[in-house]
Write a protein that holds these residues in place. Sequence first.
Motif, PDB file in Angstrom:
ATOM      1  N   LYS A 254      -9.333  -5.674  -8.013  1.00 35.90           N
ATOM      2  CA  LYS A 254      -8.956  -5.744  -9.425  1.00 35.90           C
ATOM      3  C   LYS A 254      -7.446  -5.941  -9.566  1.00 35.90           C
ATOM      4  N   ASP A 255      -7.043  -6.360 -10.724  1.00 40.42           N
ATOM      5  CA  ASP A 255      -5.657  -6.678 -11.001  1.00 40.42           C
ATOM      6  C   ASP A 255      -4.837  -5.375 -11.098  1.00 40.42           C
ATOM      7  N   THR A 256      -3.864  -5.223 -10.210  1.00 37.19           N
ATOM      8  CA  THR A 256      -3.009  -4.039 -10.270  1.00 37.19           C
ATOM      9  C   THR A 256      -1.560  -4.502 -10.267  1.00 37.19           C
ATOM     10  N   ALA A 257      -0.753  -3.984 -11.159  1.00 31.82           N
ATOM     11  CA  ALA A 257       0.650  -4.371 -11.169  1.00 31.82           C
ATOM     12  C   ALA A 257       1.379  -3.608 -10.069  1.00 31.82           C
ATOM     13  N   VAL A 258       1.756  -4.317  -8.988  1.00 32.89           N
ATOM     14  CA  VAL A 258       2.497  -3.690  -7.899  1.00 32.89           C
ATOM     15  C   VAL A 258       3.805  -4.433  -7.688  1.00 32.89           C
ATOM     16  N   GLU A 259       4.884  -3.690  -7.592  1.00 35.87           N
ATOM     17  CA  GLU A 259       6.179  -4.314  -7.374  1.00 35.87           C
ATOM     18  C   GLU A 259       6.909  -3.500  -6.322  1.00 35.87           C
ATOM     19  N   ILE A 260       7.486  -4.182  -5.340  1.00 35.96           N
ATOM     20  CA  ILE A 260       8.265  -3.477  -4.328  1.00 35.96           C
ATOM     21  C   ILE A 260       9.718  -3.881  -4.522  1.00 35.96           C
ATOM     22  N   LYS A 261      10.560  -2.890  -4.710  1.00 35.08           N
ATOM     23  CA  LYS A 261      11.928  -3.172  -5.099  1.00 35.08           C
ATOM     24  C   LYS A 261      12.875  -2.707  -3.996  1.00 35.08           C
ATOM     25  N   TYR A 262      13.667  -3.646  -3.492  1.00 40.63           N
ATOM     26  CA  TYR A 262      14.677  -3.307  -2.483  1.00 40.63           C
ATOM     27  C   TYR A 262      15.877  -2.711  -3.209  1.00 40.63           C
TER      28      TYR A 262
ATOM     29  N   PHE B  54       7.739  -9.616   1.058  1.00 39.66           N
ATOM     30  CA  PHE B  54       6.861  -8.549   0.577  1.00 39.66           C
ATOM     31  C   PHE B  54       6.531  -8.737  -0.903  1.00 39.66           C
ATOM     32  N   ASN B  55       7.547  -9.060  -1.677  1.00 36.73           N
ATOM     33  CA  ASN B  55       7.316  -9.176  -3.110  1.00 36.73           C
ATOM     34  C   ASN B  55       6.389 -10.312  -3.464  1.00 36.73           C
ATOM     35  N   LYS B  56       6.429 -11.365  -2.625  1.00 37.19           N
ATOM     36  CA  LYS B  56       5.540 -12.494  -2.881  1.00 37.19           C
ATOM     37  C   LYS B  56       4.106 -12.129  -2.493  1.00 37.19           C
ATOM     38  N   LYS B  57       3.957 -11.405  -1.374  1.00 34.00           N
ATOM     39  CA  LYS B  57       2.626 -11.214  -0.793  1.00 34.00           C
ATOM     40  C   LYS B  57       1.938  -9.908  -1.186  1.00 34.00           C
ATOM     41  N   LEU B  58       2.739  -8.864  -1.437  1.00 33.09           N
ATOM     42  CA  LEU B  58       2.121  -7.547  -1.636  1.00 33.09           C
ATOM     43  C   LEU B  58       1.165  -7.494  -2.844  1.00 33.09           C
ATOM     44  N   PRO B  59       1.560  -8.021  -4.015  1.00 32.99           N
ATOM     45  CA  PRO B  59       0.654  -7.894  -5.160  1.00 32.99           C
ATOM     46  C   PRO B  59      -0.720  -8.515  -4.908  1.00 32.99           C
ATOM     47  N   GLU B  60      -0.738  -9.732  -4.316  1.00 28.20           N
ATOM     48  CA  GLU B  60      -2.045 -10.362  -4.095  1.00 28.20           C
ATOM     49  C   GLU B  60      -2.854  -9.621  -3.028  1.00 28.20           C
TER      50      GLU B  60
END
Lengths: 354, 354
Positions: free
Chosen positions: A222-230, A208-214
């Motif tokens: 547009k560029d959005t800072a998204v981070e999913i944290k387990y 998820f962390n690799k794929k979600l931001p893109e």
Amino acid sequence: MKILELRLANFRNHKKLILNLDYEIVLLTGANGAGKTNILEAVYALSTGKSIKAKYDRDMINYTARFTTAGADIENSSGKYLLEMQVIKEPDASNISSKKTKVNKVPKSLVSFSGIFNSVMFSPEDLNIITGSPSERRKYMDAILVQTDKNYKRNTSAYLKAVRQRNKILEKIAEENRGRDEIGYWTKKCLEHGTYIQEQREKLFDYFNKKLPETVEKLNGKDTAVEIKYLMNEISEERLKKHEEHEVHAKTTLVGPHRDDFCIFHNKHNLSEFGSRGEQRSVMLALKLCEINYIEQENDERPVLLLDDIFSELDENHRSSVFNILEQQQTIITSTEPPDFLSTKSNTHEIKVL
Amino acid sequence: MKILELRLANFRNHKKLILNLDYEIVLLTGANGAGKTNILEAVYALSTGKSIKAKYDRDMINYTARFTTAGADIENSSGKYLLEMQVIKEPDASNISSKKTKVNKVPKSLVSFSGIFNSVMFSPEDLNIITGSPSERRKYMDAILVQTDKNYKRNTSAYLKAVRQRNKILEKIAEENRGRDEIGYWTKKCLEHGTYIQEQREKLFDYFNKKLPETVEKLNGKDTAVEIKYLMNEISEERLKKHEEHEVHAKTTLVGPHRDDFCIFHNKHNLSEFGSRGEQRSVMLALKLCEINYIEQENDERPVLLLDDIFSELDENHRSSVFNILEQQQTIITSTEPPDFLSTKSNTHEIKVL
């Protein structure tokens, strides 16, 4: 991965229903309360062995009936299968019911049953995964992982049983000051199965962390800072030892995957607390798209996509993102009326639910 | 009832914002995350003194700021008022904040402040009133009643304080076997304020029960059996006496309005468990329409209607029902793009939120 024919008996409002779903895109239309979502619920139950919305299995049974059966002919890369699930009410008034699952007419355990057929459901309630309680998020992780890993289901059942037993002993220690000799066995069980669960969850979140931001970036343009944290409540000998006295005091197991959670940060802030509804929706959609790809990566084939009444909720951009992946797998869509934009897809088959 | 101008400082993402809202229908458009809902949240807070979505008051304050101010010029049948609300962060990291409210520059208590300006909000999250926990439904009843009855707010504050004190004493009795002489005072307080609260709630539900079925029928164009049932956990001397020993054992007050709930039956079944999403939406819309009419009946003027991103969710029938009441009061609508059907309303003023 494909569902060819679905057969329901006493499933929710459907007393008897046989549907040929053998098309690329199936559109289920009908008035409010006709039972469109119930059909998707049945399809989903055939892939996970569980209802996606009912608190109790027996809620799937029609009011007037004693049991319900959902059956389907499905096809995956290793061949055709006949799946059947039956939920039977216990005669008393409690919420207890029993469940039987069969593959090709042969009784199978839930572990062997679930995962033969894979599906991903997307509905307006999915926002609760972001805004709801940690238990909803754990349910979400589990629903993905049982479809990609047979051992995951086995380990979660064994883990939950071990936690229950361990909690009973913790209570005995707290109240009667006895049982310290028994706890070691269940602690070991918790460790063994809990570690497995957390390893699988970690792998999922790495993906998820690799794929979600893109994916979010592609959706929003547009560029959005998204981070999913387990937020792993790591189970380990050391941490269990450290918390043992607290656990006795609380009479419950405080460490382990049953207390895991995850959190999504959107432009550095907690999406659940500070994101707008539109932002939450677009991240949720991106997460679902990642989910399909994860299941495909693990199983080497794409799951069936179930879209429950979602097009009205999405704006133009998001709608076209979903529109673009419609043909990459079998897709079943519910809607009160046929959505305009679907009229351009010639491979859409409409079924009216009455 | 009308809001003329809204002024925000450090309210959520709005560092400084002055909006002239003096139109019959105001349409707020803008991209996801622009802060459209935040504007409605501020307007609503000026009518109830509370955020409709934040868990803590301080969540309304911009991240970078120490306090937020929301102010408005409003007009009701007794004249024009200047309302101001300020929320100030306490310097530590906890969730504590303080709140000041002023009417025409004069500091006023929250009780005197709320209710001068009335509003009804309708958003997709409202479905949680039907499907969520009892506490959401109590919050819903309270939000209506504080706007129609000054004494209601006073009584709920006093009641909750009495319950807290009473619970402390119950704990003391359970754990140290002392305090039985103190409990009578707080029991009397609970009874006094609790009875008032339940009388008002009963009145509200009498109204709902009279109006809801016909409103649902009008919306759906067909006869539907709808019943809304107030599940009163009646507070009375007799019931308190009967449950006293249980209360000591549980260390908490088990009887009273803080355990009230309500339930909606749709064709004889619980709408929350067995209704489809479409059915839940249409009953929720009907309930909101009843809510506006109830506030109008009690206050002799119609509240301002706040529609947050709801048109995409409604089907044709429901959309036109809302459309038909747009001009009966001032209405503020948020939407990512101007909805087509609004183009026929010449008295619509569009404001772009950037």
